[in-house]
Design a protein around this motif. Structure first.
Motif, PDB file in Angstrom:
ATOM      1  N   TRP A   1     -12.855   3.561   2.845  1.00  5.54           N
ATOM      2  CA  TRP A   1     -12.825   2.312   2.067  1.00  5.54           C
ATOM      3  C   TRP A   1     -12.018   2.493   0.780  1.00  5.54           C
ATOM      4  CZ3 TRP A   1     -14.766   1.001  -2.818  1.00  5.54           C
ATOM      5  CH2 TRP A   1     -14.755  -0.373  -3.114  1.00  5.54           C
TER       6      TRP A   1
ATOM      7  N   ASP B   1     -17.240   6.776   5.628  1.00  2.00           N
ATOM      8  CA  ASP B   1     -16.807   5.374   5.469  1.00  2.00           C
ATOM      9  C   ASP B   1     -16.389   5.063   4.035  1.00  2.00           C
ATOM     10  OD1 ASP B   1     -17.275   4.963   8.132  1.00  2.00           O
ATOM     11  OD2 ASP B   1     -19.295   4.140   7.849  1.00  2.00           O
TER      12      ASP B   1
ATOM     13  N   PRO C   1      -4.581  -3.904  -1.295  1.00  2.00           N
ATOM     14  CA  PRO C   1      -5.091  -2.556  -1.006  1.00  2.00           C
ATOM     15  C   PRO C   1      -5.537  -1.852  -2.283  1.00  2.00           C
ATOM     16  CG  PRO C   1      -2.696  -2.634  -0.801  1.00  2.00           C
ATOM     17  CD  PRO C   1      -3.144  -4.044  -0.986  1.00  2.00           C
ATOM     18  N   HIS C   2      -6.572  -1.037  -2.167  1.00  6.39           N
ATOM     19  CA  HIS C   2      -7.125  -0.362  -3.348  1.00  6.39           C
ATOM     20  C   HIS C   2      -6.113   0.502  -4.094  1.00  6.39           C
ATOM     21  CE1 HIS C   2     -11.377  -0.935  -1.516  1.00  6.39           C
ATOM     22  NE2 HIS C   2     -10.999  -1.972  -2.245  1.00  6.39           N
TER      23      HIS C   2
ATOM     24  N   ARG D   1       0.831  -1.208   0.000  1.00  3.52           N
ATOM     25  CA  ARG D   1       0.000   0.000   0.000  1.00  3.52           C
ATOM     26  C   ARG D   1       0.867   1.260   0.000  1.00  3.52           C
ATOM     27  NH1 ARG D   1      -3.261   0.427   5.210  1.00  3.52           N
ATOM     28  NH2 ARG D   1      -1.130   0.713   5.945  1.00  3.52           N
TER      29      ARG D   1
ATOM     30  N   TRP E   1      -6.772   6.632   3.435  1.00  2.76           N
ATOM     31  CA  TRP E   1      -5.927   5.666   4.160  1.00  2.76           C
ATOM     32  C   TRP E   1      -5.631   6.138   5.587  1.00  2.76           C
ATOM     33  CZ3 TRP E   1      -0.188   6.594   4.291  1.00  2.76           C
ATOM     34  CH2 TRP E   1       0.442   5.650   5.096  1.00  2.76           C
TER      35      TRP E   1
ATOM     36  N   GLY F   1      -9.147   0.648   2.195  1.00  4.13           N
ATOM     37  CA  GLY F   1      -9.732  -0.686   2.098  1.00  4.13           C
ATOM     38  C   GLY F   1      -8.956  -1.595   1.170  1.00  4.13           C
ATOM     39  N   SER F   2      -9.456  -2.812   1.035  1.00  2.00           N
ATOM     40  CA  SER F   2      -8.788  -3.785   0.171  1.00  2.00           C
ATOM     41  C   SER F   2      -9.828  -4.653  -0.523  1.00  2.00           C
ATOM     42  CB  SER F   2      -7.833  -4.661   0.983  1.00  2.00           C
ATOM     43  OG  SER F   2      -8.566  -5.435   1.924  1.00  2.00           O
ATOM     44  N   THR F   3      -9.439  -5.235  -1.641  1.00  5.76           N
ATOM     45  CA  THR F   3     -10.276  -6.183  -2.383  1.00  5.76           C
ATOM     46  C   THR F   3      -9.390  -7.339  -2.813  1.00  5.76           C
ATOM     47  OG1 THR F   3     -11.718  -4.400  -3.192  1.00  5.76           O
ATOM     48  CG2 THR F   3     -11.753  -6.483  -4.411  1.00  5.76           C
TER      49      THR F   3
END
Length: 331
Positions: free
Chosen positions: A168, A164, A178-179, A57, A246, A172-174
């Motif tokens: 995200w 939020d 990390p995005h 990230r 982040w 966040g992550s998928t």
């Protein structure tokens, strides 16, 4: 003196393997892999899922801006204002979201602010002929000052109804990644194609290789230069939005000194400060090596104050090796 026939004959004897071995990007990648292997053997915490997630990230933010910086350097310029553009974009989206504006409108406004910084830089450099170093150094101070005025120099940590969603997007992550790394992967692939297959990409390297020749061949140098600085600012703006999500809070210290790290990533990745050379992949790998070194200092218990020493040394070494390679080619 090297004749044209000698140059052509020399290039015809280059095999794919010799081209790979002669690539600075390849050796930087080897150094990064060796550093990862050494840290895995020397520490218990480097190869953990959490640490690798953080490394991935963190280097994505630098890699994003390094791609924009590589474009500027390949055109023969420099952009010292990227760190301040990061905080300006982050502050614009934070202030607007804190005032209950939707995420998407606030994000577009933040990107517009970043593009405005790049537009001013580009106009002053291309149309008034001012040195890029002076213009972007001035913008470094002006953009950060704007961020202070906008926020009244206060920390912002509440982002309204879409709080939020911002966290995200940036934090966040998928699928375990990390995005920001998805954004970096898309931008690196897109710019690799743009550099090689689009007229704009070819113009960027033509201007960096020989600006006078580019003018004589009819390339719209001034307009291309403006677009280059706007693209650099846009990458910083995207990074600013992601970093706001982040961190979960934004202060006016965000992005301070980041320009040096980004320039180092671009140069280590093969961008030539004299212009005409650079790749998106090199910028990404350069950013990865810097983040691995930074992470290694922490894990080995070495003061992070040494990070500046490593980055400065790498810039000098990368430029020195490139200079030596050019001298050997000229001989």
């Amino acid at each position: 003196m090297t004749t044209l026939e000698q140059v052509i004959g020399h290039s015809q004897h280059h095999t794919p393997l010799s081209r790979v071995l002669g690539s600075q990007v390849f050796w930087v990648l080897v150094a990064a892999v060796l550093a990862c292997v050494a840290l895995t053997l020397m520490t218990d915490s480097f190869a953990t899922q959490r640490n690798l997630f953080n490394v991935t990230r963190n280097f994505a933010f630098v890699g994003l801006i390094a791609i924009g910086m590589t474009t500027v350097i390949a055109s023969g310029g420099i952009d010292l204002s990227v760190g301040s553009t990061v905080v300006l974009a982050a502050m614009v989206i934070s202030v607007l979201m804190a005032a209950d504006n939707p995420f998407w409108i606030s994000a577009l406004a933040a990107l517009a602010a970043a593009l405005a910084v790049g537009l001013v830089n580009g106009l002053l450099i291309a149309y008034l002929g001012m040195p890029a170093f002076v213009v972007t150094l001035g913008m470094l101070s002006a953009a950060r000052s704007l961020a202070m005025v906008l926020s009244n120099n206060k920390m912002i940590w509440e982002f309204g109804p879409d709080h939020d969603l911002l966290l995200w997007v940036g934090g966040g992550s998928t699928l375990g990644l990390p995005h920001p790394i998805y954004v970096l992967g898309f931008l690196a692939a897109f710019m690799s194609i743009a550099y090689r297959w689009t007229r704009w990409g070819q113009y960027v390297f033509a201007i960096g290789g020989n600006e006078q020749a580019a003018v004589l061949t009819g390339i719209p140098v001034k307009r291309i230069k403006v677009s280059i600085y706007m693209f650099s600012a846009l990458t910083a703006g995207v990074a600013g939005i992601l970093m706001a999500g982040w961190l979960g809070s934004v202060t006016t210290n965000l992005g301070q000194g980041m320009e040096l790290t980004v320039i180092a990533a671009a140069v280590i990745g093969g961008a030539n400060l004299a212009g005409g050379q650079g790749t998106a992949l090199g910028a990404v790998i350069g950013a990865l090596l810097i983040e691995v070194i930074r992470n290694s200092l922490i894990l080995l218990g070495i003061s992070t104050f040494w990070q500046g020493m490593f980055i400065g040394s790498f810039i000098i070494l990368a430029v020195a090796f490139d200079r030596i390679r050019n001298l050997r080619t000229a001989d």
